[in-house]
Scaffold this active site. Structure first.
Site, PDB file in Angstrom:
ATOM      1  CE  LYS A 152     -84.644  -3.610  73.389  1.00 35.04           C
ATOM      2  NZ  LYS A 152     -84.870  -4.352  72.128  1.00 35.04           N
TER       3      LYS A 152
HETATM    4  C1  LIG Z   1     -85.698  -5.488  72.065  1.00 32.73           C
HETATM    5  C2  LIG Z   1     -86.273  -5.775  70.737  1.00 32.73           C
HETATM    6  C3  LIG Z   1     -87.400  -6.617  70.579  1.00 32.73           C
HETATM    7  C4  LIG Z   1     -88.043  -7.351  71.741  1.00 32.73           C
HETATM    8  O1  LIG Z   1     -88.688  -6.496  72.644  1.00 32.73           O
HETATM    9  P1  LIG Z   1     -89.070  -7.039  74.109  1.00 32.73           P
HETATM   10  O2  LIG Z   1     -89.646  -5.875  74.816  1.00 32.73           O
HETATM   11  O3  LIG Z   1     -87.776  -7.501  74.726  1.00 32.73           O
HETATM   12  O4  LIG Z   1     -90.021  -8.154  73.931  1.00 32.73           O
HETATM   13  C5  LIG Z   1     -87.929  -6.783  69.318  1.00 32.73           C
HETATM   14  N1  LIG Z   1     -87.362  -6.204  68.245  1.00 32.73           N
HETATM   15  C6  LIG Z   1     -86.277  -5.404  68.343  1.00 32.73           C
HETATM   16  C7  LIG Z   1     -85.691  -4.818  67.115  1.00 32.73           C
HETATM   17  C8  LIG Z   1     -85.690  -5.156  69.586  1.00 32.73           C
HETATM   18  O5  LIG Z   1     -84.613  -4.377  69.682  1.00 32.73           O
END
Ligand SMILES: *Cc1c(COP(=O)(O)O)cnc(C)c1O
Length: 431
Positions: free
Chosen positions: A107
Site C-alpha cells: 500500500k
Molecule cells: C490491503 C491488503 C491486501 C488486499 O488488497 P486489496 O487491494 O484490498 O484487494 C492484501 N494484503 C495485504 C497485506 C494488504 O495490506
C-alpha cells in the site's frame, strides 16, 4: 481524461477533482472514461526502460493535464524509491515482493503517489484538506507514512483497538504532526461505519474538505499497476505465459492489474485469492454476486465481505461474466490452510510467507496443478514481521525486523480514544 461515476448520476470529473472528492456525489466510484493501450513500440521495449519511465508511460493518460509532465515524473520517482524483487521459490513459481517500502506493505505505492498528487493540488489551491480513513492495519500505516509532513493536509485514521499488530499500531500512532490516530473501541466495521457517517454529515462537510485514501480513491488505486509492469519485465525472460496471483480483500490491487492488461501488458491470467471472505470466488463459480458479512481471519487486511472495487472489475469487462471468467480464476482458503502453508513453505523452500502472501501462493499452486509451463507470480503484499505473532508461532523462529523499523518500538504511542460517532464528529469539528 475524464472520470465517470459508476452510478451515472453525477457529472464527470477531471483526475484532480476525482482525487479530491474521493467518491462521486451519487456515491459511485470514479472510473476512467477511456483506457488507451500503450504504443506497440513501448510495449516491445519495456525491458530496456527504467521502471520510472514505464510508470510514466502507463499512468500519464489517466492524469491528463492535471499535473505537468515534469512534476508527474518527479512524483513517480519519489513514489517508486524501493525495489520489487522477483524471488524464485520453485519451478515456475515466484514471489513478487512488494514489501520493501517504508511501512513494509504494498500500500506504500498508492499512498505515496496519492500524497504527492494531493500536495501538488494544494500548492496551487491553498485550501486545507482532511484525509479520513478507517483501517484494519496496513492502510493506516501506509497513509500515515505517505502523508506525513505534507503541507495543507491533515490525516485522521480510525483503527480498532487491540485488533491490529503492534508494528501497525506504532506506525500510525507515533508520527504526530499532521497525523492523528483515533483508537476506536470496536471492530474494523465500526470504524468504517463512522467514516461513512462523517462523509455524509452536513455539519462536517460544510466545515471541512474531506477525502478518502483507500483504494476507492483513483490516486491510490491506479499506481498499483506499476508493480505488475515491474514483475512482468522481470519474468519476461522466461518466455512463458505469465500469471499473477493476487491476495485480495477490497480488490483494488487486482483491479489495477487488469488496467495494466488493458494497457497492453500481456498478462495471461489473474488468480483472485481470498481468505474465508470469498464473495468473488463464489461469484466466479455461480455467476451470482452475493456478498457475505465480513468474517475475521488471520489475513486481516483481506477481511472484506463486500469488496468495493468489484464494480470496477465488472465495468472493465462490460459486465460480461464470460469475459471476466476467461481472465480471472478464483480461489479461497481457510486460516488452517494458510497456517500450514506458511510452515510447509518454510520447510520446503526456506521462504517466510506472511499470511496474505501465503494465500496468493496457495492459489498459484492449486492453479498450476491444472496448468503447466506457465510462469506463476504471487504478490507478497506485506513483510512477515508485520504479522509476527502468527508467523513465528508456525515456524518456531524469531523474525528479524528490518533496520528501518528498529526505532519504532521506542517511539511513544499517541492516540485519542473513541467510543462512538459523536466523539469522532466532535474531534473533526474542533480540529
Ligand atoms: C490491503 C491488503 C491486501 C488486499 O488488497 P486489496 O487491494 O484490498 O484487494 C492484501 N494484503 C495485504 C497485506 C494488504 O495490506
Amino acid at each position: 481524461m475524464l472520470y465517470d461515476s459508476l452510478n451515472h448520476l453525477s457529472k464527470s470529473e477531471t483526475f484532480k477533482n476525482a482525487v479530491l472528492k474521493g467518491i462521486a456525489p451519487d456515491k459511485g466510484l470514479f472510473f476512467p472514461r477511456q483506457i488507451i493501450p500503450l504504443k506497440k513500440k513501448i510495449l516491445n521495449e519495456l525491458s530496456k526502460l527504467h521502471i520510472h519511465e514505464i510508470a510514466f508511460e502507463a499512468i500519464q493518460q489517466f492524469i491528463g493535464n492535471c499535473i505537468p509532465k515534469r512534476k508527474l515524473k518527479n512524483i513517480i520517482e519519489e513514489t517508486l524509491c524501493f525495489d520489487f524483487p522477483l524471488v524464485k521459490l520453485d519451478k515456475d513459481i515466484y514471489s513478487l515482493e512488494l514489501f520493501h517500502g517504508p511501512t513494509l506493505a504494498f500500500k506504500d505505492v498508492g499512498a505515496r503517489f496519492m500524497a504527492r498528487c494531493v500536495e501538488y493540488f494544494n500548492e496551487i489551491e491553498n485550501e486545507n484538506i482532511t484525509i479520513l480513513v478507517a483501517t484494519s492495519g496496513d492502510t493506516g500505516a501506509a497513509v500515515a507514512d505517505g502523508f506525513y509532513n505534507i503541507s495543507g493536509v491533515n490525516v485522521v485514521i480510525l483503527y480498532p483497538k487491540n485488533k491490529i499488530s503492534i508494528i501497525q499500531e506504532k506506525q500510525m500512532t507515533t508520527l504526530g504532526k499532521n497525523i492523528t490516530a483515533l483508537e476506536v473501541d470496536g471492530v474494523f466495521d465500526d470504524c468504517q461505519e463512522m467514516v461513512k457517517k462523517a462523509f455524509l454529515d452536513p455539519q462536517i462537510i460544510q466545515k471541512i474538505r474531506l477525502t478518502s485514501a483507500n483504494s476507492i480513491n483513483v490516486a491510490r488505486w491506479l499506481p498499483q499497476m506499476f508493480y505488475y509492469f515491474s514483475g512482468y519485465v522481470s519474468a519476461s525472460k522466461f518466455d512463458l505465459p505469465i500469471n499473477f496471483s493476487v491476495p485480495s480483500g477490497n480488490f483494488g490491487n487486482l483491479c489495477a492489474g487488469l488496467i495494466a492488461k488493458k494497457l497492453g501488458l500481456p498478462i495471461n491470467q489473474f488468480l483472485a485469492c481470498t481468505n474465508a471472505n470469498d464473495s468473488v470466488p463464489r461469484y466466479l463459480d455461480s455467476g451470482i454476486f452475493q456478498p457475505n458479512k465480513t468474517i475475521q481471519t488471520i489475513s486481516n487486511a483481506m477481511d472484506v465481505g463486500n469488496p468495493s472495487n468489484f464494480i470496477r472489475i465488472q465495468k472493465i469487462f462490460n459486465n460480461d461474466i464470460h469475459k471476466l471468467k476467461k481472465n480471472i480464476s478464483g480461489y479461497s482458503f481457510s486460516d488452517s490452510e494458510t497456517k500450514s502453508h506458511i510452515k510447509k513453505t518454510y520447510k520446503k523452500s526456506n521462504y517466510i510467507l506472511d499470511p496474505h502472501g501465503a494465500i496468493g501462493l496457495l492459489g498459484l499452486q492449486k492453479h498450476s496443478k491444472i496448468i503447466q509451463n506457465e510462469t506463476g507470480i504471487f504478490l507478497e503484499t506485506a513483510h512477515p514481521c508485520k504479522f509476527s505473532d502468527i508467523v513465528e508461532s508456525n515456524i518456531n523462529i524469531k523474525l528479524d525486523v528490518p533496520n528501518k523499523l528498529n526505532n519504532i518500538f521506542k517511539r511513544e504511542k499517541k492516540s485519542i480514544k473513541i467510543s462512538n460517532y459523536s466523539e469522532v464528529k466532535e474531534f473533526l469539528l474542533k480540529s
